[in-house]
Design a protein around this motif. Structure first.
Motif: not given
Length: 192
Positions: A181-184, A172-178, A71-76, A138-141
């Motif tokens: 506007r989302g993740m960068q 963060r361990r994947l290399g992204y920071e909040p 359901l989380v995947f479908m929400a995003y 881009d707020q991609r789950a």
């Protein structure tokens, strides 16, 4: 999702330390899922002794509508994917499995607004799944982090912050920071 990321094992590797911490803090089963077609594929599952019934297993699959992670995947997901999902005939796996498209639309909107979902008894009547997304750009789950607790023992005020903290650690361990506007993506990898 793991295939498009090309990092299924990287996601699992990034998730293991925060998942282990979450297992020790909550005393409940913890799982890591990715979306694959109309199922959630579980990359990792850490079991807690005497917690509750948990039918997920590594490399196991559950239908999107029958688990909190799905359901989380479908929400995003995109509006097109959501409508395709909602137009399918959805099987009731337990008396609490939500199959009504209008009710599901409301649940998906709540997930987007709140950033989590807690679903009681939708695939195993005695258990509740509480899930949060793991975001990248881009707020991609790209994944979901879930704890499975005995039904009626959700304690959301404690559990949700712990899940969200662990999900941000994985991001963060994947290399992204909040960002605002989302993740960068970080410009330089952070040492692990």
């Amino acid at each position: 999702m793991a295939a498009t990321l090309g990092q299924g094992s990287s996601l699992r590797e990034a998730a293991l330390p925060p998942m282990e911490d979450l297992l020790h803090r909550t005393g409940n089963h913890v799982s890591l899922g990715v979306l694959e077609g109309t199922d959630v594929l579980y990359l990792e599952r850490l079991a807690a002794d005497d917690a509750t019934i948990n039918i997920t297993r590594i490399a196991g699959r559950l239908p999107v509508h029958g688990c909190s992670a799905g359901l989380v995947f479908m929400a995003y997901a995109s509006e097109e994917k959501q409508e395709r999902f909602l137009s399918r005939r959805l099987e009731a796996l337990t008396p609490d499995t939500v199959t009504d498209p209008e009710r599901l639309r409301g649940i998906l909107a709540d997930i987007r607004r709140n950033g989590y979902v807690s679903m009681a008894g939708i695939i195993v009547e005695e258990s509740s799944g509480i899930s949060v997304p793991i975001f990248v750009e881009d707020q991609r789950a790209v994944g979901t982090l879930t704890v499975i607790v005995p039904r009626g023992e959700e304690h959301l005020a404690v559990t949700i912050p712990q899940l969200q903290f662990a999900a941000r650690a994985i991001t963060r361990r994947l290399g992204y920071e909040p960002t605002a506007r989302g993740m960068q993506r970080r410009s330089e990898p952070r040492p692990r």
